[in-house]
Design a protein around this motif. Structure first.
Motif, PDB file in Angstrom:
ATOM      1  N   LEU A   6     -21.133 -11.034 -40.255  1.00 21.03           N
ATOM      2  CA  LEU A   6     -21.444 -12.446 -40.099  1.00 21.03           C
ATOM      3  C   LEU A   6     -21.507 -12.789 -38.617  1.00 21.03           C
ATOM      4  O   LEU A   6     -20.650 -12.369 -37.846  1.00 21.03           O
ATOM      5  CB  LEU A   6     -20.377 -13.317 -40.762  1.00 21.03           C
ATOM      6  CG  LEU A   6     -20.506 -13.577 -42.252  1.00 21.03           C
ATOM      7  CD1 LEU A   6     -20.099 -12.367 -43.055  1.00 21.03           C
ATOM      8  CD2 LEU A   6     -19.694 -14.766 -42.630  1.00 21.03           C
ATOM      9  N   SER A   7     -22.510 -13.547 -38.233  1.00 15.93           N
ATOM     10  CA  SER A   7     -22.577 -14.049 -36.862  1.00 15.93           C
ATOM     11  C   SER A   7     -21.504 -15.119 -36.689  1.00 15.93           C
ATOM     12  O   SER A   7     -20.938 -15.613 -37.659  1.00 15.93           O
ATOM     13  CB  SER A   7     -23.964 -14.632 -36.578  1.00 15.93           C
ATOM     14  OG  SER A   7     -24.160 -15.800 -37.353  1.00 15.93           O
ATOM     15  N   THR A   8     -21.225 -15.483 -35.456  1.00  9.08           N
ATOM     16  CA  THR A   8     -20.229 -16.526 -35.212  1.00  9.08           C
ATOM     17  C   THR A   8     -20.689 -17.848 -35.828  1.00  9.08           C
ATOM     18  O   THR A   8     -19.877 -18.615 -36.332  1.00  9.08           O
ATOM     19  CB  THR A   8     -19.960 -16.710 -33.714  1.00  9.08           C
ATOM     20  OG1 THR A   8     -21.197 -16.941 -33.037  1.00  9.08           O
ATOM     21  CG2 THR A   8     -19.291 -15.481 -33.136  1.00  9.08           C
ATOM     22  N   HIS A   9     -21.992 -18.088 -35.798  1.00 10.65           N
ATOM     23  CA  HIS A   9     -22.545 -19.296 -36.417  1.00 10.65           C
ATOM     24  C   HIS A   9     -22.329 -19.267 -37.932  1.00 10.65           C
ATOM     25  O   HIS A   9     -21.959 -20.271 -38.534  1.00 10.65           O
ATOM     26  CB  HIS A   9     -24.036 -19.397 -36.084  1.00 10.65           C
ATOM     27  CG  HIS A   9     -24.706 -20.580 -36.703  1.00 10.65           C
ATOM     28  ND1 HIS A   9     -24.525 -21.859 -36.255  1.00 10.65           N
ATOM     29  CD2 HIS A   9     -25.562 -20.663 -37.749  1.00 10.65           C
ATOM     30  CE1 HIS A   9     -25.244 -22.695 -36.993  1.00 10.65           C
ATOM     31  NE2 HIS A   9     -25.883 -21.994 -37.905  1.00 10.65           N
ATOM     32  N   ALA A  10     -22.560 -18.097 -38.560  1.00 13.12           N
ATOM     33  CA  ALA A  10     -22.380 -17.976 -40.008  1.00 13.12           C
ATOM     34  C   ALA A  10     -20.909 -18.140 -40.403  1.00 13.12           C
ATOM     35  O   ALA A  10     -20.606 -18.728 -41.438  1.00 13.12           O
ATOM     36  CB  ALA A  10     -22.909 -16.628 -40.491  1.00 13.12           C
ATOM     37  N   VAL A  11     -19.994 -17.654 -39.576  1.00 15.09           N
ATOM     38  CA  VAL A  11     -18.564 -17.830 -39.853  1.00 15.09           C
ATOM     39  C   VAL A  11     -18.210 -19.311 -39.824  1.00 15.09           C
ATOM     40  O   VAL A  11     -17.493 -19.815 -40.701  1.00 15.09           O
ATOM     41  CB  VAL A  11     -17.711 -17.037 -38.840  1.00 15.09           C
ATOM     42  CG1 VAL A  11     -16.248 -17.398 -38.952  1.00 15.09           C
ATOM     43  CG2 VAL A  11     -17.908 -15.549 -39.039  1.00 15.09           C
ATOM     44  N   GLN A  12     -18.740 -20.017 -38.841  1.00 14.91           N
ATOM     45  CA  GLN A  12     -18.484 -21.451 -38.717  1.00 14.91           C
ATOM     46  C   GLN A  12     -19.064 -22.203 -39.918  1.00 14.91           C
ATOM     47  O   GLN A  12     -18.405 -23.054 -40.513  1.00 14.91           O
ATOM     48  CB  GLN A  12     -19.089 -21.975 -37.422  1.00 14.91           C
ATOM     49  CG  GLN A  12     -18.910 -23.456 -37.221  1.00 14.91           C
ATOM     50  CD  GLN A  12     -19.633 -23.956 -35.977  1.00 14.91           C
ATOM     51  OE1 GLN A  12     -20.422 -23.241 -35.373  1.00 14.91           O
ATOM     52  NE2 GLN A  12     -19.361 -25.182 -35.603  1.00 14.91           N
ATOM     53  N   SER A  14     -19.813 -21.026 -42.923  1.00 12.36           N
ATOM     54  CA  SER A  14     -19.136 -20.690 -44.182  1.00 12.36           C
ATOM     55  C   SER A  14     -17.814 -21.438 -44.301  1.00 12.36           C
ATOM     56  O   SER A  14     -17.428 -21.837 -45.398  1.00 12.36           O
ATOM     57  CB  SER A  14     -18.920 -19.184 -44.294  1.00 12.36           C
ATOM     58  OG  SER A  14     -18.036 -18.728 -43.300  1.00 12.36           O
ATOM     59  N   ALA A  15     -17.133 -21.650 -43.184  1.00  5.68           N
ATOM     60  CA  ALA A  15     -15.896 -22.428 -43.218  1.00  5.68           C
ATOM     61  C   ALA A  15     -16.197 -23.894 -43.539  1.00  5.68           C
ATOM     62  O   ALA A  15     -15.478 -24.525 -44.315  1.00  5.68           O
ATOM     63  CB  ALA A  15     -15.161 -22.317 -41.893  1.00  5.68           C
ATOM     64  N   SER A  20     -16.107 -18.350 -49.315  1.00  4.61           N
ATOM     65  CA  SER A  20     -15.289 -17.190 -48.962  1.00  4.61           C
ATOM     66  C   SER A  20     -16.177 -15.950 -48.869  1.00  4.61           C
ATOM     67  O   SER A  20     -17.355 -15.973 -49.240  1.00  4.61           O
ATOM     68  CB  SER A  20     -14.213 -16.981 -50.018  1.00  4.61           C
ATOM     69  OG  SER A  20     -14.804 -16.638 -51.253  1.00  4.61           O
ATOM     70  N   LYS A  21     -15.576 -14.835 -48.420  1.00  3.47           N
ATOM     71  CA  LYS A  21     -16.326 -13.580 -48.361  1.00  3.47           C
ATOM     72  C   LYS A  21     -16.738 -13.131 -49.753  1.00  3.47           C
ATOM     73  O   LYS A  21     -17.818 -12.569 -49.926  1.00  3.47           O
ATOM     74  CB  LYS A  21     -15.498 -12.499 -47.670  1.00  3.47           C
ATOM     75  CG  LYS A  21     -15.395 -12.677 -46.187  1.00  3.47           C
ATOM     76  CD  LYS A  21     -15.035 -11.364 -45.543  1.00  3.47           C
ATOM     77  CE  LYS A  21     -15.046 -11.520 -44.041  1.00  3.47           C
ATOM     78  NZ  LYS A  21     -16.214 -10.910 -43.455  1.00  3.47           N
ATOM     79  N   THR A  78     -27.093 -17.235 -40.796  1.00  3.18           N
ATOM     80  CA  THR A  78     -26.543 -18.541 -41.176  1.00  3.18           C
ATOM     81  C   THR A  78     -26.571 -18.668 -42.683  1.00  3.18           C
ATOM     82  O   THR A  78     -27.133 -17.817 -43.380  1.00  3.18           O
ATOM     83  CB  THR A  78     -27.318 -19.699 -40.514  1.00  3.18           C
ATOM     84  OG1 THR A  78     -26.624 -20.926 -40.739  1.00  3.18           O
ATOM     85  CG2 THR A  78     -28.727 -19.811 -41.041  1.00  3.18           C
TER      86      THR A  78
END
Length: 113
Positions: A6-12, A14-15, A20-21, A78
């Motif tokens: 996951l990119s940092t953008h995708a982590v943000q 998804s939160a 969840s994963k 994303t």
């Protein structure tokens, strides 16, 4: 199952969207994929969910969620939730040169195919 990064953008995102994963893995497993504008759109639609899935399963709440992957399909750029997004994404041109996405650590997605 393949390991996805996951990119940092995708982590943000998804939160923010409470994914969840495990949710992301379910969308990747059952979702429909379309290649457009140099990326892969993967969306879970109601028709993609197995028939034996109970009505109160979490999978039904994930319908309409779209994951955007790089060309190689291992790097998640994303994700977003919108029921009609897949219809819009399918109408996009097959090759888009103006859209730039973050580069994938697994392949050189920035170079033209």
């Amino acid at each position: 199952m393949d390991a996805y990064v996951l990119s940092t953008h995708a982590v943000q995102r998804s939160a923010q969207r409470n994914l969840s994963k495990e949710d992301i893995e379910c969308i990747m497993r059952y979702g429909e994929r379309v290649r457009r504008t140099g990326v892969i759109f993967c969306q879970l639609r109601a028709k993609n969910i197995p028939h034996q899935t109970p009505g109160n399963d979490r999978l039904w709440q994930l319908t309409g969620t779209t994951i955007v992957l790089c060309k190689c399909g291992r790097y998640i750029v994303t994700l977003y939730r919108q029921e009609k997004a897949f219809q819009r994404d399918c109408r996009k041109s097959k090759y888009g040169l103006k859209t730039t996405y973050p580069t994938c650590p697994h392949c050189d997605c920035s170079r033209p195919a």
